[in-house]
Each structure stands twice: as C-alpha cells, then as structure tokens.
Design a protein around this motif. Structure first.
Motif, mmCIF file in Angstrom:
data_model
loop_
_atom_site.group_PDB
_atom_site.id
_atom_site.type_symbol
_atom_site.label_atom_id
_atom_site.label_comp_id
_atom_site.label_asym_id
_atom_site.label_seq_id
_atom_site.Cartn_x
_atom_site.Cartn_y
_atom_site.Cartn_z
ATOM 1 N N PRO A 129 0.804 -1.227 0.000
ATOM 2 C CA PRO A 129 0.000 0.000 0.000
ATOM 3 C C PRO A 129 0.839 1.281 0.000
ATOM 4 C CG PRO A 129 -0.908 -1.562 1.558
ATOM 5 C CD PRO A 129 0.398 -2.130 1.079
ATOM 6 N N GLN A 130 1.965 1.278 0.681
ATOM 7 C CA GLN A 130 2.819 2.472 0.715
ATOM 8 C C GLN A 130 3.337 2.794 -0.687
ATOM 9 O OE1 GLN A 130 3.368 4.581 3.256
ATOM 10 N NE2 GLN A 130 4.544 5.867 1.882
ATOM 11 N N GLU A 131 3.740 1.763 -1.426
ATOM 12 C CA GLU A 131 4.222 1.982 -2.782
ATOM 13 C C GLU A 131 3.094 2.492 -3.686
ATOM 14 O OE1 GLU A 131 6.112 -1.607 -4.144
ATOM 15 O OE2 GLU A 131 7.631 -1.519 -2.585
ATOM 16 N N LEU A 132 1.900 1.939 -3.525
ATOM 17 C CA LEU A 132 0.761 2.422 -4.302
ATOM 18 C C LEU A 132 0.460 3.887 -3.989
ATOM 19 C CD1 LEU A 132 -1.637 -0.649 -4.062
ATOM 20 C CD2 LEU A 132 -0.324 0.094 -6.053
ATOM 21 N N HIS A 133 0.548 4.244 -2.711
ATOM 22 C CA HIS A 133 0.316 5.635 -2.301
ATOM 23 C C HIS A 133 1.345 6.567 -2.940
ATOM 24 C CE1 HIS A 133 -0.593 9.104 0.099
ATOM 25 N NE2 HIS A 133 0.651 9.129 0.544
ATOM 26 N N LYS B 117 2.859 6.207 -5.664
ATOM 27 C CA LYS B 117 2.606 6.326 -7.103
ATOM 28 C C LYS B 117 1.272 7.010 -7.396
ATOM 29 C CE LYS B 117 3.268 1.883 -7.974
ATOM 30 N NZ LYS B 117 3.393 0.618 -8.717
ATOM 31 N N GLY B 118 0.528 7.356 -6.339
ATOM 32 C CA GLY B 118 -0.760 8.014 -6.519
ATOM 33 C C GLY B 118 -1.873 7.056 -6.913
ATOM 34 N N GLU B 119 -1.690 5.772 -6.643
ATOM 35 C CA GLU B 119 -2.664 4.756 -7.032
ATOM 36 C C GLU B 119 -3.457 4.198 -5.853
ATOM 37 O OE1 GLU B 119 -0.498 1.775 -9.166
ATOM 38 O OE2 GLU B 119 0.244 3.200 -10.636
ATOM 39 N N TRP B 120 -3.259 4.758 -4.665
ATOM 40 C CA TRP B 120 -3.951 4.253 -3.481
ATOM 41 C C TRP B 120 -5.250 5.018 -3.296
ATOM 42 C CZ3 TRP B 120 -3.937 0.038 -0.835
ATOM 43 C CH2 TRP B 120 -4.511 -0.016 0.424
ATOM 44 N N ASN B 121 -6.371 4.310 -3.375
ATOM 45 C CA ASN B 121 -7.670 4.927 -3.184
ATOM 46 C C ASN B 121 -8.604 3.890 -2.549
ATOM 47 O OD1 ASN B 121 -8.737 3.258 -5.296
ATOM 48 N ND2 ASN B 121 -7.920 4.712 -6.772
ATOM 49 N N TRP B 122 -9.846 4.262 -2.351
ATOM 50 C CA TRP B 122 -10.795 3.368 -1.694
ATOM 51 C C TRP B 122 -10.969 2.065 -2.480
ATOM 52 C CZ3 TRP B 122 -12.528 2.356 2.823
ATOM 53 C CH2 TRP B 122 -13.638 1.542 2.991
ATOM 54 N N ASP B 123 -11.065 2.158 -3.797
ATOM 55 C CA ASP B 123 -11.265 0.959 -4.615
ATOM 56 C C ASP B 123 -10.076 0.011 -4.519
ATOM 57 O OD1 ASP B 123 -13.801 1.754 -5.521
ATOM 58 O OD2 ASP B 123 -12.910 2.940 -7.145
ATOM 59 N N THR B 124 -8.867 0.563 -4.531
ATOM 60 C CA THR B 124 -7.670 -0.260 -4.403
ATOM 61 C C THR B 124 -7.626 -0.917 -3.026
ATOM 62 O OG1 THR B 124 -6.517 1.283 -5.848
ATOM 63 C CG2 THR B 124 -5.155 -0.254 -4.616
ATOM 64 N N PHE B 125 -7.947 -0.145 -1.990
ATOM 65 C CA PHE B 125 -7.985 -0.684 -0.634
ATOM 66 C C PHE B 125 -8.965 -1.846 -0.545
ATOM 67 C CE2 PHE B 125 -10.395 -0.733 3.345
ATOM 68 C CZ PHE B 125 -9.395 -1.140 4.220
#
Length: 37
Positions: free
Chosen positions: A9-13, A15-23
C-alpha cells in the motif's frame, strides 16, 4: 502483503494509485478463511 503476492500500500500511495477501490480490492484478496467458519 508479499506473502500473499499483493502490492505494498505504501508503494501504491507513493505512485498516486492508493484509493478506496484499491484498498477494497486488496482487502478482499487478503481475506482468507483459515478455520472454515
């Protein structure tokens, strides 16, 4: 996360790819019924 083959999740964040749907997607994939209930 690595054990389950899921992205960090930290890497996704970062890259700007961490959101509710990804979670929600990762949470569903990480949830395992280990005792059969």
């Amino acid at each position: 996360m690595k054990k389950e083959g899921l992205p960090d999740p930290q890497e996704l964040h970062e890259k700007g790819e961490w959101n509710w749907d990804t979670f929600l997607d990762i949470a569903k994939k990480a949830t395992k019924d280990t005792n059969g209930d």
